[in-house]
Design a protein around this motif. Structure first.
Motif, PDB file in Angstrom:
ATOM      1  N   TYR A  83       0.843  -1.181   0.000  1.00 50.14           N
ATOM      2  CA  TYR A  83       0.000   0.000   0.000  1.00 50.14           C
ATOM      3  C   TYR A  83       0.886   1.240   0.000  1.00 50.14           C
ATOM      4  O   TYR A  83       1.848   1.320   0.776  1.00 50.14           O
ATOM      5  N   TYR A 116       0.324   5.269   0.642  1.00 48.02           N
ATOM      6  CA  TYR A 116      -0.771   6.072   1.187  1.00 48.02           C
ATOM      7  C   TYR A 116      -0.283   7.453   1.570  1.00 48.02           C
ATOM      8  O   TYR A 116       0.893   7.726   1.696  1.00 48.02           O
ATOM      9  N   VAL A 156      -5.147   6.000  -1.088  1.00 45.82           N
ATOM     10  CA  VAL A 156      -4.429   4.749  -0.889  1.00 45.82           C
ATOM     11  C   VAL A 156      -4.332   4.041  -2.231  1.00 45.82           C
ATOM     12  O   VAL A 156      -5.326   3.898  -2.940  1.00 45.82           O
ATOM     13  N   VAL A 209      -2.810   0.488  -4.170  1.00 46.06           N
ATOM     14  CA  VAL A 209      -2.515  -0.895  -3.818  1.00 46.06           C
ATOM     15  C   VAL A 209      -1.857  -1.583  -5.005  1.00 46.06           C
ATOM     16  O   VAL A 209      -2.244  -1.373  -6.155  1.00 46.06           O
TER      17      VAL A 209
END
Lengths: 937, 174
Positions: free
Chosen positions: A247, A249, A258, A260
């Motif tokens: 992740y 962020y 965020v 991924v």
């Protein structure tokens, strides 16, 4: 996928979050709090008071899943003593982790998958494998790369372990540090930007590094840090990996974000719907949930947001290298609650042997809800909708649909697990062929999910009903065979405790060894459901289940109180320790007479009153001294008269006595001889030690005793030792007196004796406890296939309170009636609920032999006997031992004459010196034995 | 809406009217299920399997022609008693094991509990009942097609004086 805003208890800045075992720890400006559901909160310490009164800040917080570890870079480190509650803390010694740094505490901590603690104290990277008792400095976290930045932001100094085991350490330098050897060695990686690194995250695909400057894009490396490229994403200054998901962020003001990835190539954005906050300060992943704490700067009010259910993959980078052809057993057990993807990157390299390789890896993930539900829930967690099934396989074939009647599995301490089921064969079956066929039984929900194995074994006894053709199989888990095939080293490792071979003598079978060995430990044996050997301590169960009235099938509760017949208040331990005592004795024989004794007795007035006596000769002395039975002559000295002439009368009436020089050297006036002898004596130290449970004995009208014993014998296997001086062991020589040497070779020495005694006392203590554990509390539950012998139960029932370890479980799956019931028996001892540990034992002192030989034991018998005189008594061959002579002169038949001779008799060995000797010791040791909760209400 | 009461069929063979001039059929569940009662009285339902048992009782002028039936085998029973499913929705899933020669029929249930016959359309195993204004629920009825076993066979009695035959067949879902 939308985010949900969760209210927090305080309006304050939140900037850190941790997750462990179902709870979130959220740190704010002035306090920390914990929550599992965002409905209730409790205070979690963010400062801890050190023993000296000063305080340490919880700058880094990590968990090994069992407890918390916290550290402060300059003041100390701590670990929670109440599990993950985090209300109680201790400050282990040493607090100075790195002697080179010399200051208490650490900037960051990590507990690796092996339980090793990795810490950074100052610039020093330290590891501990004993929970912080000792530390080793294994790396240095310094960098030659000059950087700008290096703000003091939370989370920028962390040690993390990635899914593949790599440990990554960041400390606001331009380099970060990695170890792929569990912290033993470290290397630095420079991602190519002269700025302070904020975070580093690693997944199998590679590294991702972020910088404290938000305008510096994250960088990734897919070649283990050799080359780096930018990620075209800005405003995401932090990274974290959970398993194989990474992740990024952060976000701009008012737009937390965020991203991924699982491959460092494709970056997807998590839907920001529901977010209304400034930016993410920190995120954590746990229980399938992604949580971020954010800042909301307008009014100083802050909140946390829980994102969509992003399930963290679980990776098991298991690497196994084995040389040779040893069979490989991988009893890997993986229990995952709420799991997402599970990867088992098992790599198997096989040499060119051509041997077939089988990997029967089966991974079953049981819904966590299936193993819960007690503690008054009154529900049936194993099959919440009530619909269940039994899954039975025979030789790998699923015969579940052919089952008939009830299927039962019985599990008990110190016994094989057995099962019985009946089935209608699909086709005619040779019943005799069922012997030894593999059987597995599982309980499952009706749709086959949440299958929980309850038996694995083989068919032991098949029977057939000739009327119906139904075949019934009695099965066993082959416990005895498995234990018999388990190496003694493994058994010793599993059982632990003290052991001495003399406790049981020669044991050819490993199962017999197990049964003997476990008698010294408060534990039972069994196989687990995978047929793996298991030792089940009576204390410290794997888990304790609270069972309340609402959980128990009505009317099923019963209790058998501990039986007085089986109680023991004392165990008398007899230990006989036998060894050979090698002995040597040296004595000296001396005999001497003055020359006047032999000369005639003369009176000046009356002339010769007594004739002379025959002198002792040297030959006589030599012969006599060399033939003393039982003794070896070591040294001899003979005194001869000096030659000359003596006038024994007067000048007027002279009586002349002459000894010529040639005669003198053949005569002897006296002699001294030293003798020695060696012999062995059997000595037995006979210990009688009573181990007494005083507390129980006081409650009973009379002691109830049982005896157990062992013997240890140090055999002396040198049969010629007493006779042949060349046979060792040699004893030190002495001029006079005794030499004693107790023959106690290694393994049979005093230390071994003491070890045997302690092992025997351990058995006694365990016996006292086991005798008191005869009570049984039994109850039935809707089938709980997860209950095992390693569990303990705290029963809180309307009718009684009791606690103890599970000693028997019977699952009865009745396919006719549809009932699935688990009968549980819990062992309970005497009431009291007092713990007690196996004593360390203070042994009685070894016995001392008080016998001391009398002086006669060192004395030879050499008397003087003169015949040829009217007063001489008759000759007695038996008693007249020594020098015997006669008065010279004409023989007179009325007078007794003696043989002219010398005889010597050596001292006899007293029975106390010679015979087997038993030295006794008696002692009584008072002990405490654990008692249980047992209250009938 | 109109419907015709279907006749009993066994393995697709319709029994003549003279055999079952009067016929009753009941259903009941049987199997491995029951309740466990826990300590505070809570009931835990446990079930490992559940089947349907049906009993047919009929009388007519002549006995049923079932004397040569192989009762060791399973038979397909076209039931004469409808079973019913009521739901709030007008779209209701039907069991696949139902008679196709006797269409499902249904009702709307109004607020005061009266049944209002409505048209039923069936697509696959889904019945869609025509929407009726004011309906609070719907009820669909269908005739089961049971694959059943009757190990005891048929019990037959015959009144020769009255020329009346009675018979009973107890079947259990296979």
């Amino acid at each position: 996928m939308a985010w949900t805003r969760r209210p927090l208890p305080n309006d304050e800045t939140t900037y850190q979050v941790w997750y462990a075992a179902g709870q979130w720890i959220i740190r704010g400006d002035s306090s920390s709090f914990a929550t599992a559901d965002f409905a209730t909160y409790r205070t979690f310490p963010d400062v801890l008071q050190l023993p000296g009164g000063s305080y340490m800040s919880v700058q880094d917080l990590v968990s090994d899943g069992v407890r918390w570890y916290a550290c402060d870079r300059n003041y100390g480190w701590a670990r929670s003593t109440d599990g993950l509650a985090g209300a109680q803390w201790e400050f282990p010694s040493p607090q100075i982790i790195s002697p080179s740094f010399g200051t208490a505490g650490a900037a960051s901590l990590c507990v690796t998958s092996t339980g090793r603690i990795v810490a950074r104290a100052g610039n020093y990277i330290c590891v501990s494998d004993d929970d912080g008792a000792t530390w080793a400095e294994t790396g240095l976290a310094t960098s030659a790369v000059s950087v700008s930045g290096a703000y003091d932001r939370p989370n920028d100094e962390r040690i993390t372990q990635s899914g593949d085991g790599t440990i990554v350490l960041t400390c606001r330098l331009g380099e970060f540090f990695v170890s792929d050897e569990n912290g033993d060695t470290w290397s630095a990686i420079y991602p190519g930007v002269q700025y302070a690194i904020a975070t580093v995250a690693k997944i199998t695909a590679g590294y991702c590094v972020t910088y404290q400057d938000w305008d510096i894009p994250p960088r990734i490396s897919t070649d283990n840090g050799s080359t780096w490229t930018d990620v075209a994403l800005l405003g995401l200054p932090r990274a974290v990996a959970e398993g194989e998901t990474l992740y990024l962020y952060g976000g701009e003001y008012g737009a937390p974000e965020v991203r991924v990835t699982t491959d460092l190539v494709t970056w997807s954005a998590i839907d920001p719907a529901g977010l209304a906050a400034e930016m993410f300060e920190d995120i954590a992943v746990g229980g399938g949930v992604l949580m971020g704490v954010t800042r909301w700067d307008s009014y100083g009010a802050y909140t946390a947001e829980v994102g969509p259910a992003v399930i963290a993959p679980i990776a098991l980078p298991l690497r196994l290298m084995v040389a040779g052809v040893t069979p490989i057993s991988l009893p890997l057990r993986l229990e995952v609650a709420n799991a997402g993807a599970i990867r088992l990157p098992l790599r198997l390299s096989v040499g060119a042997t051509g041997a077939p390789v089988a990997l029967p890896l089966r991974l079953a993930v049981i819904d966590a809800s299936a193993v819960g539900g007690l503690n008054g829930a009154g529900a049936w967690a194993a099959a919440p909708d009530g619909k269940w099934t039994a899954i039975v396989t025979l030789d790998g074939a699923n015969i579940s649909t052919r089952l008939h009647g009830a299927c039962s599995v019985e599990i008990a301490d110190n016994a094989a697990r057995t099962a019985e089921f009946s089935f209608v064969p699909a086709a005619p079956l040779a019943v005799m062929g069922l012997f030894g066929r593999r059987v597995t039984i599982a309980f499952a929900r009706a749709d086959g999910t949440a299958a929980q194995p309850i038996f694995a074994g083989v068919v032991d006894v098949p029977t057939v009903d000739l009327q119906t053709g139904i075949i019934t199989c009695e099965c066993t888990d082959q416990a005895q065979e498995v234990w018999s095939n388990t190496a003694r080293e493994r058994i010793a490792e599993l059982v632990g405790g003290r052991w001495h071979d003399a406790l049981a003598g020669e044991l050819e079978d490993n199962f017999a060894y197990l049964e003997e060995r476990i008698q010294g430990m408060p534990a039972s044996w069994a196989l687990d459901v995978r047929q793996q050997p298991a030792v089940l301590p009576w204390q410290s169960p794997a888990r304790t289940l609270t069972v309340r009235t609402a959980d128990v099938i009505d009317g099923s509760l019963s209790v058998d109180l501990p039986s007085r017949d089986q109680l023991r208040t004392r165990i008398v331990c007899r230990l006989q320790y036998r060894f050979a005592r090698l002995r040597a004795r040296t004595v000296q024989a001396s005999y001497s007479q003055p020359l006047s004794f032999f000369q005639p007795l003369v009176s000046n007035a009356l002339g010769v009153l007594k004739q002379s006596k025959l002198l002792m000769t040297v030959a006589m002395v030599e012969s006599a001294t060399e033939s003393v039975g039982g003794w070896t002559m070591e040294w001899r000295e003979i005194t001869s008269p000096r030659p000359g002439g003596w006038n024994l009368g007067s000048n007027l009436s002279p009586v002349l006595y002459y000894i010529t020089p040639s005669t003198a050297q053949t005569l002897a006036l006296g002699f001294s001889v030293r003798y020695s002898t060696r012999w062995q004596q059997s000595v037995t130290e006979d210990y009688t030690v009573a181990v007494v449970w005083s507390g129980l004995e006081a409650q009973l009208p009379a002691p109830v005793s049982e005896e157990m014993g062992a013997s240890l014998e140090a055999e002396f296997d040198q049969p010629g030792w007493g006779q042949d001086p060349s046979v060792g062991p040699a004893l030190p020589s002495t001029l006079l007196g005794d030499v004693v040497y107790d023959y106690k070779p290694a393994g049979f020495d005093d230390a071994s004796r003491d070890e045997l005694m302690r092992a025997l006392l351990d058995r006694a203590w365990v016996r006292l406890w086991s005798a008191s554990r005869s009570g049984r509390v039994s109850f039935a539950l809707p089938c709980r296939p997860d209950i095992s012998l390693s569990d303990a139960v705290a029963l809180e029932h309307d009718a009684m309170r009791a606690s103890g370890r599970v000693v028997a479980v019977t699952h009865t799956l009745n396919l006719e009636s549809g009932t699935a019931v688990t009968d549980v028996a819990v062992a309970v001892g005497m009431p009291g609920a007092t713990p007690a540990a196996l004593p360390s034992w203070t042994l009685p002192a070894a016995p001392q032999d008080d016998y001391s030989p009398p002086i006669s034991a060192y004395s030879c018998q050499i008397g003087t006997y003169v015949g040829g005189d009217p007063a001489s008594p008759p000759w007695d061959e038996e008693t007249m031992i020594g020098f015997s002579t006669n008065y010279e002169g004409p023989e007179d038949p009325s007078i007794n004459y003696y043989p002219h001779q010398l005889r010597i008799k050596g001292p006899d060995l007293a029975a106390e010196d010679r015979d087997p000797r038993t030295l006794t010791v008696s002692a009584e040791l008072s002990v405490a034995v654990p008692t249980d909760v047992l209250e009938i209400l | 809406m109109s419907r015709k009461q279907p006749d009993l069929t066994i393995d697709g063979i319709r029994l003549p009217l003279q055999v079952a001039g009067e016929i009753r059929q009941d259903y009941e569940d049987f199997g491995g299920f029951g309740l466990l009662r826990l300590g505070l009285g809570a009931a835990v339902h446990q079930e490992v399997w559940r089947k349907t048992r049906t009993t047919l009782s009929a009388s007519g002028l002549i006995p049923p022609g079932l004397a040569a039936v192989d009762w060791t085998a399973a038979h397909t029973l076209g039931c004469v008693a409808p079973r019913s499913i009521q739901a709030a929705s007008n779209v209701i899933a039907l069991p696949a094991a139902r008679r196709t020669d006797a269409a499902p029929f249904g009702f709307a249930v109004d607020a005061i509990g009266l049944l209002r016959p409505v048209a039923v359309g069936v697509a696959g195993n889904t019945a869609t009942l025509a929407v009726w204004a004011g309906a609070v629920s719907y009820q669909v009825l269908y005739y089961p097609l049971l694959t059943a076993r009757a190990p005891a066979g048929v019990r037959v009695e015959y009144d020769a004086a009255g020329a009346a035959a009675g018979w009973e067949l107890v079947c259990e879902e296979a």
